[in-house]
Design a protein around this motif. Structure first.
Motif, short mmCIF file in Angstrom:
data_model
loop_
_atom_site.label_atom_id
_atom_site.label_comp_id
_atom_site.label_asym_id
_atom_site.label_seq_id
_atom_site.Cartn_x
_atom_site.Cartn_y
_atom_site.Cartn_z
N TYR A 1 41.99 42.04 32.47
CA TYR A 1 42.76 42.84 33.42
C TYR A 1 43.10 44.19 32.79
O TYR A 1 43.68 44.25 31.70
N LEU B 1 38.54 43.43 35.69
CA LEU B 1 39.27 43.82 36.90
C LEU B 1 40.11 45.05 36.57
O LEU B 1 41.08 44.96 35.82
N THR B 2 39.71 46.21 37.10
CA THR B 2 40.46 47.45 36.86
C THR B 2 41.50 47.65 37.96
O THR B 2 41.56 46.91 38.94
N ARG C 1 34.30 39.16 32.91
CA ARG C 1 34.71 39.74 34.19
C ARG C 1 35.80 40.76 33.95
O ARG C 1 36.81 40.47 33.30
N THR D 1 38.37 36.68 31.93
CA THR D 1 38.66 37.78 32.85
C THR D 1 39.59 38.76 32.15
O THR D 1 40.63 38.36 31.61
N SER E 1 44.42 46.87 37.84
CA SER E 1 45.10 45.57 37.91
C SER E 1 46.16 45.51 36.81
O SER E 1 45.87 45.16 35.67
#
Length: 495
Positions: free
Chosen positions: A181, A221-222, A219, A179, A224
């Protein structure tokens, strides 16, 4: 490699660029392509030299010599000469996760150490690289290939610049659940917001690659920001390892009189806001610092300064001047700058070429330092006071600058852009984690190990080494992925 006598038979030829006075009217990439037969001939110029410094990636005299990701340059030059483009792509991707980035924005230290360059124009390595990967996408050879097996390990990568993307890509290929970030609203870090669109297209190039990585299982996640709206404690508890790739985003300031005047801005704020507005609304929302009808002064002579010049011209500035504290480089290598060191020679980059076409001269003023910035009664910048300097070598060998009497100048300025580089990473997350730092304020971690003083926390890229090249960030991201994989699985992933 290539044709044994190719470097004797063929001259260096690079693709033409769109004419400066044409390309300043849009934000599209400006490099064109050579016809395929001509590009293959350029591969033929790669000689079987036996000493291919082009892929060494060594640090010599404080600069990279050769390719930091150790691209197998003679091999894929030979393959494109033979018309084996798909095979050339396979060799290129073996060492470089994102040749479509480096083929566009890397200054090409590989070419600086090309053996042909000892007495002839060097091989067009950067162009060859870009053409190979662009053809790979065009032909559909580059497709999503999710790993067949997963390890069950979860890793968080903080930051989606070139180091973070390379690290995430390698860890995902190894089968880990990754993930990424990103505190901005789009993935890419400096690739997205630090480099103008005309040098690196955000949709067709950057987003194309991140979409591919997403299809392979990464994955993203913007919006963030770890340490603010995302707790670092949560990351440490939810993931088996964390890799910090936050970059060196603290800009170098200019502590002189008038710094706080309205119209004096950091270059990164100018460039990033411009790109965001361009992507959001084609600059119609007005959420950017405009140079239209302004006298612009850029303080700093590097790539970021050049990007500010080119962006200001596209806004429709009245004039633009770029101040450089260092002397004008020589046209050819000095005796103190031998091959295979990075050649410290004069060149007209794209922004200066555009300024010259528009205003009639190179906008750079060398050996110039700023003394103070002056503004109007309402606190808006109106002029910059400068003085010329000369560099003197002390008895100890250290170079110092000395002001030249009578060389003071006053420059009209409605917009001042500070493009003097970066000091290191931002403090908040580092302080929260109590991470050790090196003497330059970067996160302390040994090159090759990338392990910080905090268990299961790794770091890579500019956050560890300081401001550097995109290709060095990719090198570090790949290396941190190997170290992290070894930490989790007990053995390093093999290429």
């Amino acid at each position: 490699m290539g044709k044994p006598t190719g470097f004797l038979e063929y001259k260096r030829e690079v693709p033409p660029d769109r004419a400066p006075l044409e390309r300043i009217n849009d934000w599209k990439e400006f490099h064109l392509e050579l016809p395929e037969p001509k590009q293959q001939v350029q591969g033929a110029r790669c000689m079987d030299c036996g000493i291919p410094y082009c892929h060494t990636g060594m640090m010599i005299a404080g600069a990279a010599s050769g390719c930091p990701v150790h691209n197998l340059i003679p091999e894929w030059n030979d393959l494109i000469y033979k018309g084996l483009w798909k095979e050339a792509l396979a060799r290129l991707l073996k060492t470089n996760n994102f040749p479509e980035f480096t083929g566009r924005v890397c200054p090409a230290p590989c070419e600086g150490s090309c053996t042909v360059g000892l007495n002839q124009p060097q091989v067009t390595i950067k162009t060859n690289e870009c053409v190979i990967v662009d053809r790979g996408f065009k032909e559909g050879w580059i497709k999503a290939k999710p790993p067949k097996n997963r390890t069950g390990k979860k890793i968080a990568v903080v930051g989606s610049g070139p180091a973070g993307l390379a690290c995430a890509d390698e860890l995902n290929k190894a089968g880990h659940a990754v993930t990424v970030y990103e505190r901005a609203d789009r993935v890419g870090g400096l690739l997205m917001y630090g480099i103008p669109n005309m040098k690196l297209d955000k949709i067709d190039v950057v987003q194309r690659r991140t979409n591919l990585m997403q299809a392979e299982g990464v994955r993203f996640l913007t919006n963030s920001e770890v340490g603010k709206n995302i707790s670092i404690d949560v990351l440490q508890s939810d993931y088996d390892a964390v890799v910090l790739c936050g970059g060196a985003t603290k800009p170098r300031d200019l502590t002189i009189e008038g710094r706080s005047l309205k119209g004096v801005n950091f270059a990164i704020d100018f460039l990033s806001a411009n790109t965001k507005s361009l992507l959001d609304s084609n600059l119609k929302d007005g959420n950017y610092i405009t140079a239209k009808d302004k006298n612009v002064v850029v303080i700093g002579g590097g790539d970021t300064g050049t990007d500010c010049v080119a962006t200001s011209i596209r806004h429709g500035c009245k004039s633009v001047i770029q101040l450089e504290i260092m002397p004008k480089p020589p046209l050819s290598r000095a005796e103190s700058n031998p091959w295979p060191e990075w050649p410290k020679t004069y060149n007209l980059d794209y922004g200066q070429e555009e300024a010259q076409a528009l205003y009639g001269n190179d906008p750079r003023q060398y050996c110039t330092t700023t003394k103070k910035i002056v503004g109007s009664a309402d606190g808006t910048v109106t002029e910059i006071h400068t003085v010329e300097i000369e560099w003197i070598r002390e008895d100890t060998g250290r170079m110092i600058m000395k002001e030249i009497p009578g060389s003071a100048k006053i420059l009209s300025a409605d917009l001042v852009l500070l493009a003097m580089g970066f000091l290191g990473p931002e403090d908040q997350l580092i302080d929260q984690l109590s991470l050790e730092r090196d003497s330059r304020s970067n996160v302390k971690a040994e090159y090759g190990a990338y392990q910080t003083n905090v268990d299961k926390i790794f770091t890579a890229g500019d956050m560890r080494r300081g401001q550097s090249l995109v290709v060095w960030a990719i090198n570090e991201g790949r290396g941190a992925a190997r170290a992290c994989h070894s930490y989790l699985m007990g053995t390093a992933k093999q290429d």
